[in-house]
Design a protein around this motif. Structure first.
Motif, PDB file in Angstrom:
ATOM      1  N   UNK A 260      15.572   4.369  -3.421  1.00 32.34           N
ATOM      2  CA  UNK A 260      14.628   5.113  -2.586  1.00 32.34           C
ATOM      3  C   UNK A 260      13.937   4.132  -1.657  1.00 32.34           C
ATOM      4  N   UNK A 261      14.001   4.387  -0.367  1.00 35.03           N
ATOM      5  CA  UNK A 261      13.263   3.606   0.631  1.00 35.03           C
ATOM      6  C   UNK A 261      12.080   4.452   1.084  1.00 35.03           C
ATOM      7  N   UNK A 262      10.879   3.922   0.881  1.00 32.80           N
ATOM      8  CA  UNK A 262       9.641   4.663   1.146  1.00 32.80           C
ATOM      9  C   UNK A 262       8.932   3.997   2.311  1.00 32.80           C
ATOM     10  N   UNK A 263       8.728   4.737   3.419  1.00 28.59           N
ATOM     11  CA  UNK A 263       8.128   4.152   4.618  1.00 28.59           C
ATOM     12  C   UNK A 263       7.102   5.108   5.218  1.00 28.59           C
ATOM     13  N   UNK A 264       6.121   4.522   5.908  1.00 24.78           N
ATOM     14  CA  UNK A 264       5.037   5.279   6.536  1.00 24.78           C
ATOM     15  C   UNK A 264       4.918   4.918   8.007  1.00 24.78           C
ATOM     16  N   UNK A 265       4.576   5.902   8.840  1.00 23.98           N
ATOM     17  CA  UNK A 265       4.197   5.646  10.217  1.00 23.98           C
ATOM     18  C   UNK A 265       5.351   5.693  11.212  1.00 23.98           C
ATOM     19  N   UNK A 266       4.981   5.952  12.465  1.00 25.51           N
ATOM     20  CA  UNK A 266       5.983   6.043  13.523  1.00 25.51           C
ATOM     21  C   UNK A 266       6.679   4.706  13.765  1.00 25.51           C
ATOM     22  N   UNK A 267       5.947   3.606  13.571  1.00 29.83           N
ATOM     23  CA  UNK A 267       6.563   2.298  13.787  1.00 29.83           C
ATOM     24  C   UNK A 267       7.672   2.034  12.778  1.00 29.83           C
TER      25      UNK A 267
ATOM     26  N   UNK B  84       0.787  -1.216   0.000  1.00 24.90           N
ATOM     27  CA  UNK B  84       0.000   0.000   0.000  1.00 24.90           C
ATOM     28  C   UNK B  84       0.825   1.274   0.000  1.00 24.90           C
ATOM     29  N   UNK B  85       2.052   1.225   0.492  1.00 18.67           N
ATOM     30  CA  UNK B  85       2.856   2.443   0.638  1.00 18.67           C
ATOM     31  C   UNK B  85       3.071   3.201  -0.671  1.00 18.67           C
TER      32      UNK B  85
ATOM     33  N   UNK C 139      15.877   7.994   2.030  1.00 19.38           N
ATOM     34  CA  UNK C 139      14.783   7.465   2.847  1.00 19.38           C
ATOM     35  C   UNK C 139      13.698   8.525   2.903  1.00 19.38           C
ATOM     36  N   UNK C 140      12.495   8.169   2.487  1.00 22.29           N
ATOM     37  CA  UNK C 140      11.366   9.109   2.455  1.00 22.29           C
ATOM     38  C   UNK C 140      10.290   8.574   3.393  1.00 22.29           C
ATOM     39  N   UNK C 141       9.911   9.417   4.356  1.00 19.21           N
ATOM     40  CA  UNK C 141       8.991   8.991   5.416  1.00 19.21           C
ATOM     41  C   UNK C 141       7.838   9.973   5.562  1.00 19.21           C
TER      42      UNK C 141
ATOM     43  N   UNK D 220      12.141   0.715  -2.791  1.00 14.37           N
ATOM     44  CA  UNK D 220      11.989  -0.348  -1.805  1.00 14.37           C
ATOM     45  C   UNK D 220      11.052   0.078  -0.687  1.00 14.37           C
ATOM     46  N   UNK D 221      10.481  -0.910  -0.016  1.00 10.93           N
ATOM     47  CA  UNK D 221       9.758  -0.716   1.231  1.00 10.93           C
ATOM     48  C   UNK D 221      10.475  -1.473   2.338  1.00 10.93           C
TER      49      UNK D 221
END
Length: 237
Positions: free
Chosen positions: A194-201, A45-46, A233-235, A133-134
């Motif tokens: 590119x590392x794409x991540x969501x959320x505090x966790x 989903x990211x 890294x994109x957050x 990447x995720x």
């Protein structure tokens, strides 16, 4: 080690729009020096907001070849398929002219498809212009899971194989399918990650990955702690 560049966004939609421009710019740059460029994508989903914005970017899609960092060993129309996600969310509008290389064959098990997929990937324009990447909360990236029997070979940055099959007995309970994953040597055969991540966790997982060096415990470290390829890294929260 090349220090990763970390960027935070207000929300996931704005991150998707910004990264669509970043990806398009990188692909256009790659096409200035070659007549073909490769883009390695991840599912889940990211990246959906990124795909929604990227499909309208006006670049020479007919010169771009896409493949995946990993996929589940299911038919391409299965709801769990990363290929299905890419075809549904990205390969439309301007992007419909891109070439796509599947990581799935008709073999009943992923191991049986390794040789054919290796052969398919010979047509990919290496090195990749960009890898997206995720990351999971266990520190996996692509389908390189902690505890996998194939992990040691897949983490070898000098390994000859571009793909490795991941078998059910080595997968976490929430990942019930066979997988086909690009290896670290394939992922690092690129110009930008590119590392794409969501959320505090996920941000906490990222910081934990930077703090240690055991790649078997957190395979994402093989990407974050290397000196070959720049990593961004994109957050977003």
């Amino acid at each position: 080690m090349i220090e990763p560049l970390f960027t935070a966004y207000e929300d996931r939609a704005s991150m998707g729009r910004a990264l669509a421009g970043r990806v398009a710019m990188r692909m256009a740059e790659a096409l200035e020096t070659r007549n073909a460029a490769g883009l390695i994508l991840s599912g889940g989903g990211t990246p959906k907001p990124l795909f929604a914005a990227l499909k309208d970017q006006r670049i020479a899609w007919e010169k771009i070849t896409l493949t995946l960092a990993d996929d589940r060993w299911v038919p391409p129309d299965h709801e769990a398929s990363n290929e299905r996600l890419v075809r549904a969310d990205l390969l439309h509008n301007a992007a419909q002219n891109a070439r796509f290389i599947s990581l799935v064959t008709d073999d009943p098990q992923a191991k049986g498809g390794e040789a054919l997929i290796e052969d398919r990937l010979r047509a990919f324009p290496w090195p990749a212009a960009l890898v997206l990447l995720g990351m999971g909360n266990d520190g996996h990236t692509a389908s390189l899971f902690p505890g996998s029997a194939a992990l040691s070979a897949a983490l070898d940055p000098e390994g000859p194989a571009r793909v490795r099959a991941i078998t059910p007995g080595t997968l976490p309970k929430d990942a019930p399918y066979d997988r086909m994953s690009l290896t670290v040597s394939a992922l690092l055969n690129s110009h930008l990650i590119l590392l794409m991540i969501n959320g505090d966790d996920k941000r906490a997982t990222y910081e934990r990955a930077l703090a240690g060096n055991d790649q078997a415990a957190m395979p994402i470290r093989a990407i974050l702690q290397q000196n070959r390829v720049p990593v961004e890294v994109h957050w977003a929260p």
